[in-house]
Design a protein around this motif. Structure first.
Motif, PDB file in Angstrom:
ATOM      1  N   ASN A  14       0.833  -1.208   0.000  1.00  0.00           N
ATOM      2  CA  ASN A  14       0.000   0.000   0.000  1.00  0.00           C
ATOM      3  C   ASN A  14       0.867   1.257   0.000  1.00  0.00           C
ATOM      4  O   ASN A  14       0.571   2.245  -0.703  1.00  0.00           O
ATOM      5  CB  ASN A  14      -0.920   0.005   1.215  1.00  0.00           C
ATOM      6  CG  ASN A  14      -2.040  -1.005   1.080  1.00  0.00           C
ATOM      7  OD1 ASN A  14      -2.445  -1.348  -0.033  1.00  0.00           O
ATOM      8  ND2 ASN A  14      -2.541  -1.503   2.211  1.00  0.00           N
ATOM      9  N   ALA A  15       1.929   1.218   0.785  1.00  0.00           N
ATOM     10  CA  ALA A  15       2.822   2.375   0.847  1.00  0.00           C
ATOM     11  C   ALA A  15       3.502   2.610  -0.510  1.00  0.00           C
ATOM     12  O   ALA A  15       3.652   3.754  -0.959  1.00  0.00           O
ATOM     13  CB  ALA A  15       3.872   2.166   1.937  1.00  0.00           C
ATOM     14  N   SER A 255       6.879  11.928   3.179  1.00  0.00           N
ATOM     15  CA  SER A 255       6.254  11.107   4.225  1.00  0.00           C
ATOM     16  C   SER A 255       6.003   9.695   3.717  1.00  0.00           C
ATOM     17  O   SER A 255       6.145   8.713   4.475  1.00  0.00           O
ATOM     18  CB  SER A 255       4.941  11.744   4.683  1.00  0.00           C
ATOM     19  OG  SER A 255       4.012  11.800   3.612  1.00  0.00           O
ATOM     20  N   GLY A 256       5.642   9.560   2.434  1.00  0.00           N
ATOM     21  CA  GLY A 256       5.414   8.238   1.865  1.00  0.00           C
ATOM     22  C   GLY A 256       6.667   7.401   1.857  1.00  0.00           C
ATOM     23  O   GLY A 256       6.631   6.186   2.127  1.00  0.00           O
ATOM     24  N   ALA A 257       7.802   8.031   1.544  1.00  0.00           N
ATOM     25  CA  ALA A 257       9.076   7.301   1.553  1.00  0.00           C
ATOM     26  C   ALA A 257       9.418   6.852   2.967  1.00  0.00           C
ATOM     27  O   ALA A 257       9.913   5.724   3.179  1.00  0.00           O
ATOM     28  CB  ALA A 257      10.183   8.190   0.987  1.00  0.00           C
ATOM     29  N   GLN A 262       9.403   2.249   7.004  1.00  0.00           N
ATOM     30  CA  GLN A 262       8.917   1.647   8.251  1.00  0.00           C
ATOM     31  C   GLN A 262       8.134   0.368   7.985  1.00  0.00           C
ATOM     32  O   GLN A 262       8.276  -0.628   8.700  1.00  0.00           O
ATOM     33  CB  GLN A 262       8.044   2.654   9.013  1.00  0.00           C
ATOM     34  CG  GLN A 262       8.800   3.847   9.567  1.00  0.00           C
ATOM     35  CD  GLN A 262       9.831   3.443  10.611  1.00  0.00           C
ATOM     36  OE1 GLN A 262       9.575   2.553  11.460  1.00  0.00           O
ATOM     37  NE2 GLN A 262      11.009   4.062  10.548  1.00  0.00           N
ATOM     38  N   SER A 263       7.314   0.369   6.926  1.00  0.00           N
ATOM     39  CA  SER A 263       6.500  -0.827   6.634  1.00  0.00           C
ATOM     40  C   SER A 263       7.369  -1.985   6.189  1.00  0.00           C
ATOM     41  O   SER A 263       7.001  -3.159   6.402  1.00  0.00           O
ATOM     42  CB  SER A 263       5.458  -0.500   5.553  1.00  0.00           C
ATOM     43  OG  SER A 263       6.091  -0.145   4.332  1.00  0.00           O
ATOM     44  N   ILE A 266       8.346  -4.274   9.156  1.00  0.00           N
ATOM     45  CA  ILE A 266       7.341  -5.039   9.894  1.00  0.00           C
ATOM     46  C   ILE A 266       7.636  -6.543   9.913  1.00  0.00           C
ATOM     47  O   ILE A 266       7.562  -7.193  10.971  1.00  0.00           O
ATOM     48  CB  ILE A 266       5.936  -4.766   9.329  1.00  0.00           C
ATOM     49  CG1 ILE A 266       5.545  -3.309   9.621  1.00  0.00           C
ATOM     50  CG2 ILE A 266       4.903  -5.740   9.899  1.00  0.00           C
ATOM     51  CD1 ILE A 266       4.216  -2.903   9.029  1.00  0.00           C
ATOM     52  N   PRO A 267       7.965  -7.203   8.737  1.00  0.00           N
ATOM     53  CA  PRO A 267       8.230  -8.666   8.780  1.00  0.00           C
ATOM     54  C   PRO A 267       9.390  -9.036   9.674  1.00  0.00           C
ATOM     55  O   PRO A 267       9.462 -10.188  10.146  1.00  0.00           O
ATOM     56  CB  PRO A 267       8.538  -8.984   7.306  1.00  0.00           C
ATOM     57  CG  PRO A 267       7.850  -7.924   6.526  1.00  0.00           C
ATOM     58  CD  PRO A 267       7.991  -6.697   7.369  1.00  0.00           C
ATOM     59  N   GLN A 268      10.306  -8.090   9.937  1.00  0.00           N
ATOM     60  CA  GLN A 268      11.452  -8.431  10.778  1.00  0.00           C
ATOM     61  C   GLN A 268      11.040  -8.723  12.225  1.00  0.00           C
ATOM     62  O   GLN A 268      11.789  -9.339  12.977  1.00  0.00           O
ATOM     63  CB  GLN A 268      12.464  -7.288  10.742  1.00  0.00           C
ATOM     64  CG  GLN A 268      13.076  -7.065   9.363  1.00  0.00           C
ATOM     65  CD  GLN A 268      14.109  -5.964   9.367  1.00  0.00           C
ATOM     66  OE1 GLN A 268      14.614  -5.583  10.433  1.00  0.00           O
ATOM     67  NE2 GLN A 268      14.438  -5.441   8.176  1.00  0.00           N
TER      68      GLN A 268
END
Length: 275
Positions: A14-15, A255-257, A262-263, A266-268
């Motif tokens: 999404n990002a 902000s999107g970058a 950050q997204s 998440i899997p980490q």
């Protein structure tokens, strides 16, 4: 679906999508601000692009019509200048004829007056032969009339028409006149008056067309300004609004970058769950 998954990072997808859309929009803003146009291609605004292109063609056509009218006015001015000289010459010839009609002149005197008279008459014919504009003879009869394209279409109303014809001594009816005696002098006065009427008529017609040319040029300039203003309203960019939108997209891009970075982390978090 909620939970911690590692195969498909939906948040990252999404990002990425939002960041790509922001970058595409940012590229459009940069293109508009750098070119000064809101519509740079048919994709930006198909209808607006077509209308602006058509208006652009109108502006160029108006410019050509203005040049035509100015050139036509110059041509008429050249012809009018020659006719004015003819007018002055004929008035001088008439003066000589009036003098010759008087009984106080001897045959020898009349011969001298007639010599000047004939030279003046020859000058009228010479002027008719040499008066030209852009290589075109104006008064020798080779171009009996002229049509000036002063509109952007091809209707009768888009052209101005003026007749010239041949304006030498013979065409004016004074080719065979002389002032060698009183009767010939009186006849010459009558013929010279007719020649003056013809030249005055030509000058009046040319003057009327020249006046119309001036009004036509004014109207064409006004039409050009109006079309350019309308085209600008369709095609030109609003710098204030576009700059505000550009700044907004810049902030979203940054902000999107940051959110994408950050997204991707998440899997980490799943590693911490391993024993």
């Amino acid at each position: 679906m909620s939970g911690l998954i590692i195969n498909d990072n939906i948040a990252s997808m999404n990002a990425q999508y939002n960041l790509n859309e922001t970058q595409r929009a940012l590229a459009k803003h940069i293109n508009r601000l750098s070119s000064g146009y809101r519509v740079n291609s048919p994709a930006d605004d198909p209808a607006g692009y077509a209308i602006s292109q058509r208006m652009g063609g109108q502006v160029k056509s108006y410019a050509a019509s203005i040049r035509n009218a100015n050139d036509g006015s110059s041509l008429l001015q050249t012809a009018n200048g020659a006719l004015q000289t003819d007018n002055t010459i004929i008035l001088k010839m008439r003066q000589l004829a009036i003098e010759a009609a008087n009984s106080t002149y001897s045959p020898k005197d009349l011969k001298v007056l007639n010599q000047e008279y004939q030279h003046l008459k020859s000058e009228i014919t010479r002027i008719a032969k040499v008066t030209d504009f852009n290589g075109m003879k104006l008064l020798d009869g080779s171009h009996p009339d002229f049509k000036f394209q002063v509109g952007i279409y091809t209707t009768f109303s888009d052209r101005l028409h003026v007749k010239m014809g041949k304006v030498d001594a013979n065409a004016l009816g004074i080719g065979g006149t002389d002032i060698l005696n009183r009767n010939d002098a009186k006849h010459s006065v009558d013929q010279l008056d007719k020649a003056l009427d013809k030249i005055n008529g030509l000058q009046g017609n040319i003057g009327a067309i020249q006046d119309r040319m001036e009004w036509t040029i004014r109207n064409l300039n006004t039409a050009t300004t109006n079309v350019q203003a309308s085209r600008a309203g369709i095609r030109d960019v609003d710098f204030a609004g576009e700059t505000a939108r550009f700044t907004k997209r810049q902030i979203l891009s940054q902000s999107g970058a940051a959110v994408l970075a950050q997204s991707n982390l998440i899997p980490q978090a799943a590693i911490k769950l391993l024993p």
